[in-house]
Design a protein around this motif. Structure first.
Motif, PDB file in Angstrom:
ATOM      1  N   LEU A 106      30.059  43.625  25.423  1.00 43.81           N
ATOM      2  CA  LEU A 106      30.525  42.987  26.651  1.00 43.81           C
ATOM      3  C   LEU A 106      31.474  41.810  26.430  1.00 43.81           C
ATOM      4  O   LEU A 106      32.258  41.475  27.316  1.00 43.81           O
ATOM      5  CB  LEU A 106      29.329  42.529  27.490  1.00 43.81           C
ATOM      6  CG  LEU A 106      28.472  43.667  28.063  1.00 43.81           C
ATOM      7  CD1 LEU A 106      27.303  43.102  28.854  1.00 43.81           C
ATOM      8  CD2 LEU A 106      29.302  44.597  28.936  1.00 43.81           C
ATOM      9  N   LYS A 107      31.412  41.175  25.263  1.00 46.59           N
ATOM     10  CA  LYS A 107      32.310  40.038  25.033  1.00 46.59           C
ATOM     11  C   LYS A 107      33.771  40.457  25.152  1.00 46.59           C
ATOM     12  O   LYS A 107      34.583  39.774  25.783  1.00 46.59           O
ATOM     13  CB  LYS A 107      32.063  39.443  23.641  1.00 46.59           C
ATOM     14  CG  LYS A 107      31.046  38.334  23.584  1.00 46.59           C
ATOM     15  CD  LYS A 107      31.090  37.649  22.217  1.00 46.59           C
ATOM     16  CE  LYS A 107      30.103  36.504  22.144  1.00 46.59           C
ATOM     17  NZ  LYS A 107      30.156  35.824  20.821  1.00 46.59           N
ATOM     18  N   MET A 118      27.706  37.769  30.417  1.00 45.61           N
ATOM     19  CA  MET A 118      29.161  37.801  30.525  1.00 45.61           C
ATOM     20  C   MET A 118      29.703  36.465  31.023  1.00 45.61           C
ATOM     21  O   MET A 118      30.729  35.969  30.536  1.00 45.61           O
ATOM     22  CB  MET A 118      29.598  38.935  31.454  1.00 45.61           C
ATOM     23  CG  MET A 118      29.330  40.326  30.895  1.00 45.61           C
ATOM     24  SD  MET A 118      29.807  41.653  32.033  1.00 45.61           S
ATOM     25  CE  MET A 118      31.595  41.630  31.845  1.00 45.61           C
ATOM     26  N   ASN A 119      29.030  35.865  31.974  1.00 43.42           N
ATOM     27  CA  ASN A 119      29.511  34.586  32.498  1.00 43.42           C
ATOM     28  C   ASN A 119      29.343  33.451  31.492  1.00 43.42           C
ATOM     29  O   ASN A 119      30.125  32.491  31.504  1.00 43.42           O
ATOM     30  CB  ASN A 119      28.829  34.273  33.828  1.00 43.42           C
ATOM     31  CG  ASN A 119      29.464  35.037  34.985  1.00 43.42           C
ATOM     32  OD1 ASN A 119      30.684  35.119  35.090  1.00 43.42           O
ATOM     33  ND2 ASN A 119      28.639  35.621  35.843  1.00 43.42           N
ATOM     34  N   LEU A 130      28.012  41.627  15.345  1.00 40.66           N
ATOM     35  CA  LEU A 130      27.864  42.693  16.333  1.00 40.66           C
ATOM     36  C   LEU A 130      28.909  42.561  17.442  1.00 40.66           C
ATOM     37  O   LEU A 130      29.519  43.547  17.866  1.00 40.66           O
ATOM     38  CB  LEU A 130      26.459  42.672  16.931  1.00 40.66           C
ATOM     39  CG  LEU A 130      25.355  43.288  16.071  1.00 40.66           C
ATOM     40  CD1 LEU A 130      23.994  42.980  16.673  1.00 40.66           C
ATOM     41  CD2 LEU A 130      25.550  44.792  15.950  1.00 40.66           C
ATOM     42  N   GLY A 131      29.113  41.342  17.920  1.00 40.25           N
ATOM     43  CA  GLY A 131      30.138  41.136  18.934  1.00 40.25           C
ATOM     44  C   GLY A 131      31.515  41.498  18.416  1.00 40.25           C
ATOM     45  O   GLY A 131      32.338  42.074  19.141  1.00 40.25           O
ATOM     46  N   GLU A 132      31.777  41.180  17.145  1.00 38.15           N
ATOM     47  CA  GLU A 132      33.074  41.531  16.568  1.00 38.15           C
ATOM     48  C   GLU A 132      33.227  43.044  16.451  1.00 38.15           C
ATOM     49  O   GLU A 132      34.320  43.584  16.669  1.00 38.15           O
ATOM     50  CB  GLU A 132      33.254  40.868  15.207  1.00 38.15           C
ATOM     51  CG  GLU A 132      34.651  41.050  14.648  1.00 38.15           C
ATOM     52  CD  GLU A 132      34.912  40.258  13.383  1.00 38.15           C
ATOM     53  OE1 GLU A 132      36.013  40.402  12.816  1.00 38.15           O
ATOM     54  OE2 GLU A 132      34.020  39.495  12.954  1.00 38.15           O
ATOM     55  N   LEU A 133      32.139  43.734  16.133  1.00 37.19           N
ATOM     56  CA  LEU A 133      32.197  45.198  16.122  1.00 37.19           C
ATOM     57  C   LEU A 133      32.509  45.736  17.518  1.00 37.19           C
ATOM     58  O   LEU A 133      33.239  46.726  17.663  1.00 37.19           O
ATOM     59  CB  LEU A 133      30.877  45.776  15.607  1.00 37.19           C
ATOM     60  CG  LEU A 133      30.713  45.777  14.089  1.00 37.19           C
ATOM     61  CD1 LEU A 133      29.263  46.058  13.698  1.00 37.19           C
ATOM     62  CD2 LEU A 133      31.645  46.808  13.441  1.00 37.19           C
ATOM     63  N   ASP A 166      21.335  41.958  36.041  1.00 36.14           N
ATOM     64  CA  ASP A 166      21.578  40.532  36.261  1.00 36.14           C
ATOM     65  C   ASP A 166      21.722  39.794  34.929  1.00 36.14           C
ATOM     66  O   ASP A 166      22.555  38.885  34.795  1.00 36.14           O
ATOM     67  CB  ASP A 166      20.436  39.915  37.070  1.00 36.14           C
ATOM     68  CG  ASP A 166      20.465  40.324  38.538  1.00 36.14           C
ATOM     69  OD1 ASP A 166      21.522  40.802  39.006  1.00 36.14           O
ATOM     70  OD2 ASP A 166      19.424  40.180  39.214  1.00 36.14           O
ATOM     71  N   GLN A 167      20.928  40.193  33.941  1.00 31.94           N
ATOM     72  CA  GLN A 167      21.023  39.551  32.634  1.00 31.94           C
ATOM     73  C   GLN A 167      22.367  39.841  31.970  1.00 31.94           C
ATOM     74  O   GLN A 167      22.982  38.956  31.365  1.00 31.94           O
ATOM     75  CB  GLN A 167      19.888  40.024  31.726  1.00 31.94           C
ATOM     76  CG  GLN A 167      19.859  39.337  30.363  1.00 31.94           C
ATOM     77  CD  GLN A 167      19.664  37.841  30.487  1.00 31.94           C
ATOM     78  OE1 GLN A 167      18.697  37.387  31.096  1.00 31.94           O
ATOM     79  NE2 GLN A 167      20.580  37.053  29.915  1.00 31.94           N
ATOM     80  N   ALA A 168      22.836  41.085  32.100  1.00 29.21           N
ATOM     81  CA  ALA A 168      24.138  41.435  31.527  1.00 29.21           C
ATOM     82  C   ALA A 168      25.247  40.589  32.144  1.00 29.21           C
ATOM     83  O   ALA A 168      26.126  40.066  31.437  1.00 29.21           O
ATOM     84  CB  ALA A 168      24.425  42.921  31.738  1.00 29.21           C
TER      85      ALA A 168
END
Length: 398
Positions: free
Chosen positions: A230-231, A161-162, A288-291, A155-157
């Motif tokens: 996930l981004k 994402m939302n 990290l998101g960019e990776l 649920d957290q994931a």
């Protein structure tokens, strides 16, 4: 008042396009339908010879030119073998200017560029040891970025994402210009317990004027979906990616022959959408998101190179796997090596074509002045999918 297909198209300006007389439109559709049913590509091409593509409105012009290009390649494929067959399949699935030689050069250059970007980001995080592939493997395995393997963790994931999706939704007008409002009425959600029990993977529900859409994300093996990965999935699967291009394509209603002979376009748009979000600051102060974003790009490019390696260079499945591990460390979540590599061996030129459809689209956009790039994106979305040779003719699609 319920939105109608005609009303949505009128709002986008699609119905303002000058058109041939209705009889001519119907004649072309009938000829395309007959060509689709014709088992002889040369005969099918003959059915389309009398039409003047330059006199057609954009959607029909794309239908006609795509059908002609694909059928001409079909005719040549009938007697092709070996490397020639691979080259023709590559063109059939992407565009007539896409050759194995150009593909190898372009994908190799992109791997180098992405690897250098990833190396800089890893170094900024103090991760300096090992190849980029090895550092990605270590990052995937680092438990501090894993969600709990529980309902609460999943649920957290989805909630994360939302949140990314809300920011992406706000970016759409500036990046793409006007899109049908229902394209923005989308969300991420989990697979249901029944779907998990049945072994179902992730899937999309496209939005329509009558109902919202969703990306139903597969989180069964949640340890393989660290938070930083996930981004990119949101930007690809939801906005500004598939949930704009695919519903707008439904509205445009391309002929089935265009669907058949421009099969790589949807993935091309999804990858460009990831890059658009990144360029617009989605990963600002988020290395990290960019990776994670770069890993998804590496996944697409290196699959294309593995496609070339297996079918042109004689790589074994084990050789391809070793090279993919060296390049990207870990596979994409939905394409584990043990499943993806045998499929890649059975589908020559498919992944290389997808990669080149994306990179040719990105390269075309990069040559356009930023001030008019939104118009280019409108042209790429408004009439549905196309082959790479149509990208440069974008002004005629507005």
């Amino acid at each position: 008042m319920k939105a109608t297909r005609r009303g949505v198209l009128a709002g986008l300006g699609v119905l303002a396009t000058p058109a041939l007389a209705l009889g001519s439109r119907d004649d072309l559709r009938a000829a395309l339908d007959a060509a689709e049913k014709d088992s002889d590509p040369a005969s099918a091409l003959g059915r389309l010879a009398r039409f003047d593509a330059s006199a057609l409105p954009p959607g029909q012009r794309l239908d006609l030119l795509t059908a002609r290009a694909g059928l001409a390649l079909d005719a040549r494929l009938a007697s092709a073998t070996g490397t020639q067959r691979f080259a023709l399949l590559l063109q059939q699935r992407s565009g007539t200017g896409v050759t194995p030689e150009r593909t190898r050069m372009r994908l190799t250059r992109e791997v180098g560029r992405l690897t250098a970007r990833a190396d800089r980001l890893f170094r900024g995080l103090g991760r300096t040891q090992g190849s980029v592939g090895e550092r990605y493997r270590a990052l995937f395995a680092d438990p501090q970025w894993h969600y709990p393997d529980s309902d609460a963790g999943r649920d957290q994931a989805v909630a994360d994402m939302n949140r990314v999706l809300a920011a992406a939704r706000a970016r759409v007008p500036a990046l793409l210009g006007p899109v049908p409002p229902f394209c923005l009425d989308v969300s991420a959600r989990r697979l249901s317990a029944a779907e998990v029990a049945a072994g179902r993977g992730g899937y999309r529900e496209l939005p329509t004027p009558e109902k919202p859409g969703a990306y139903v994300v597969d989180l069964k093996d949640i340890a393989r979906r660290p938070s930083w990965s996930l981004k990119g999935a949101v930007h690809h699967e939801l906005l500004p990616g598939h949930m704009t291009q695919m519903p707008m394509e439904v509205l445009a209603a391309p002929h089935p022959l265009r669907l058949r002979f421009a099969p790589s376009y949807a993935e091309a748009w999804g990858m460009v959408a990831e890059q658009l979000a990144a360029a617009d600051g989605a990963y600002k102060r988020d290395p990290l998101g960019e990776l994670g974003h770069i890993h998804w790009l590496l996944f697409r490019v290196t699959r294309g190179l593995a496609d070339l390696g297996i079918h042109l260079d004689g790589w074994s499945i084990d050789q391809a796997r070793a090279q993919l591990i060296a390049w990207q460390g870990e596979p994409g979540y939905f394409a584990p090596f043990e499943i993806d590599l045998p499929r890649l061996a059975k589908e020559p030129a498919t992944r290389a074509a997808e990669a080149m459809a994306w990179l040719d689209l990105a390269d075309t956009a990069a040559r356009i002045r930023p001030a008019v790039r939104v118009r280019f994106h409108q042209a790429m979305l408004r009439h549905g999918r196309m082959r790479t040779e149509a990208y440069g003719d974008w002004k005629r699609l507005i």
